[in-house]
Design a protein around this motif. Structure first.
Motif, PDB file in Angstrom:
ATOM      1  N   SER A 242       0.814  -1.216   0.000  1.00  0.00           N
ATOM      2  CA  SER A 242       0.000   0.000   0.000  1.00  0.00           C
ATOM      3  C   SER A 242       0.848   1.266   0.000  1.00  0.00           C
ATOM      4  N   ALA A 243       2.141   1.127   0.294  1.00  0.00           N
ATOM      5  CA  ALA A 243       3.038   2.290   0.312  1.00  0.00           C
ATOM      6  C   ALA A 243       3.459   2.707  -1.095  1.00  0.00           C
ATOM      7  N   VAL A 244       3.340   1.782  -2.047  1.00  0.00           N
ATOM      8  CA  VAL A 244       3.843   2.023  -3.399  1.00  0.00           C
ATOM      9  C   VAL A 244       2.712   2.544  -4.282  1.00  0.00           C
ATOM     10  N   LYS A 245       2.873   3.769  -4.790  1.00  0.00           N
ATOM     11  CA  LYS A 245       1.851   4.396  -5.626  1.00  0.00           C
ATOM     12  C   LYS A 245       2.137   4.259  -7.120  1.00  0.00           C
ATOM     13  N   GLY A 246       3.323   3.837  -7.448  1.00  0.00           N
ATOM     14  CA  GLY A 246       3.682   3.639  -8.847  1.00  0.00           C
ATOM     15  C   GLY A 246       5.151   3.262  -8.933  1.00  0.00           C
ATOM     16  N   LYS A 247       5.494   2.518  -9.978  1.00  0.00           N
ATOM     17  CA  LYS A 247       6.895   2.102 -10.104  1.00  0.00           C
ATOM     18  C   LYS A 247       7.282   1.985 -11.566  1.00  0.00           C
ATOM     19  N   LYS A 248       8.589   2.069 -11.797  1.00  0.00           N
ATOM     20  CA  LYS A 248       9.152   1.916 -13.141  1.00  0.00           C
ATOM     21  C   LYS A 248      10.395   1.053 -13.013  1.00  0.00           C
ATOM     22  N   GLU A 249      10.382  -0.078 -13.722  1.00  0.00           N
ATOM     23  CA  GLU A 249      11.498  -1.024 -13.624  1.00  0.00           C
ATOM     24  C   GLU A 249      12.371  -0.937 -14.867  1.00  0.00           C
ATOM     25  N   SER A 250      13.675  -1.115 -14.661  1.00  0.00           N
ATOM     26  CA  SER A 250      14.631  -1.132 -15.762  1.00  0.00           C
ATOM     27  C   SER A 250      15.755  -2.101 -15.418  1.00  0.00           C
ATOM     28  N   ALA A 251      16.687  -2.232 -16.329  1.00  0.00           N
ATOM     29  CA  ALA A 251      17.820  -3.124 -16.100  1.00  0.00           C
ATOM     30  C   ALA A 251      18.699  -2.637 -14.951  1.00  0.00           C
ATOM     31  N   TYR A 252      18.538  -1.352 -14.596  1.00  0.00           N
ATOM     32  CA  TYR A 252      19.377  -0.755 -13.546  1.00  0.00           C
ATOM     33  C   TYR A 252      18.718  -0.767 -12.175  1.00  0.00           C
ATOM     34  N   GLY A 253      17.481  -1.259 -12.089  1.00  0.00           N
ATOM     35  CA  GLY A 253      16.791  -1.292 -10.810  1.00  0.00           C
ATOM     36  C   GLY A 253      15.367  -0.779 -10.929  1.00  0.00           C
ATOM     37  N   VAL A 254      14.834  -0.318  -9.808  1.00  0.00           N
ATOM     38  CA  VAL A 254      13.446   0.128  -9.742  1.00  0.00           C
ATOM     39  C   VAL A 254      13.402   1.566  -9.225  1.00  0.00           C
ATOM     40  N   GLU A 255      12.541   2.373  -9.855  1.00  0.00           N
ATOM     41  CA  GLU A 255      12.242   3.713  -9.374  1.00  0.00           C
ATOM     42  C   GLU A 255      10.773   3.713  -8.976  1.00  0.00           C
TER      43      GLU A 255
END
Length: 286
Positions: A242-255
């Motif tokens: 519930s803390a995560v409102k959105g994410k973007k994953e890439s080869a370098y990790g997660v934002e």
């Protein structure tokens, strides 16, 4: 949510409107008195539909809209006396000049102020005797703003009102809007694709996406409550979902955009801006 705030200028409750391929779903949106609310959404999110419903330009399927404490279907002509409106397409007869439009408005609005109108026309560098058809898009928007302000409204409803203006004029117009709400009996609902404009002057921000309200919150609280976390996928998996409102994953990790009070204080978070938060929340909602 904002329902506990007193003196709402208008209150939208459980508003629904359906078209083929689009549905505005159970929208709840209050506008506190003396405030500016920014309405953000991609094309087709429902911003213009919401504004048209408020102004009774289209009929709602269900729900309620109360303006100045009255249902917006009652005495709409009287209610509109106290509302200044600038829509995405400013529509005045093309053969008229700014001066002629002012003369017509004098016979349209009870509280029309010719002195104020001339002042806004002068401040916004509008030619008095040039026909409307020869105005640029930016000049048309500025004329719409001058008209909207010159009958002393209590509420401004703006749909892309700063679109087409150069940065210097846009800044001047935003100052005019800020000055308008220094009178605590005034409020503004402002829809715009220019998020930096909303970030600059708005007190509250509402996110619309595919006819649903994703967020409606005080701007300063948004900046305080959310942050950007750079981490690995494994670290993200350990957090309360519930803390995560959105994410973007890439080869370098997660934002990821996270709620600060729901993640360990040991984690380092970067500040988030309104546009970043909106983009991440929309991607999460898709």
């Amino acid at each position: 949510m904002l329902w506990k705030l007193p003196k709402a200028f208008f209150a939208i409750r459980d508003l629904c409107k359906s078209y083929p391929g689009f549905s505005l779903q159970n929208l709840n949106l209050p506008l506190p008195q003396g405030c500016i609310m920014g309405l953000i959404g991609e094309n087709g999110a429902g911003k213009s539909t919401t504004i048209k419903l408020i102004l009774e330009m289209v009929r709602r399927d269900s729900g309620s809209i109360r303006i100045f404490g009255k249902d917006n279907t009652e005495n709409i002509s009287l209610i509109k006396e106290d509302i200044g409106v600038v829509l995405d397409e400013v529509g005045f007869p093309e053969c008229l000049t700014a001066k002629q439009i002012g003369n017509i408005m004098k016979n349209t609005y009870r509280n029309w102020d010719s002195v104020a109108y001339k002042k806004y026309v002068r401040e916004l560098a509008l030619p008095e005797n040039k026909e409307f058809k020869d105005f640029s898009r930016g000049m048309k928007m500025k004329l719409g703003i001058a008209v909207a302000l010159s009958h002393h409204p209590k509420l401004l409803i703006l749909d892309e009102a700063t679109s087409g203006l150069d940065p210097v004029v846009r800044d001047e117009v935003l100052d005019i809007f800020s000055e308008f709400t220094r009178d605590e009996s005034h409020s503004i609902l402002m829809s715009s694709h220019i998020v930096s404009d909303l970030e600059k002057i708005c007190d509250y921000i509402a996110f619309l996406h595919k006819g649903r309200l994703l967020l409606c919150e005080e701007k300063d609280r948004i900046m305080e409550e959310y942050g950007i976390l750079h981490c690995t996928a494994a670290q993200l998996a350990e957090l309360d979902p519930s803390a995560v409102k959105g994410k973007k994953e890439s080869a370098y990790g997660v934002e990821a955009i996270v709620e600060r009070n729901k993640v360990p204080a040991t984690l380092q978070l970067s500040p988030v801006d309104i546009e970043q938060l909106f983009i991440f929340m929309v991607k999460e909602a898709n």
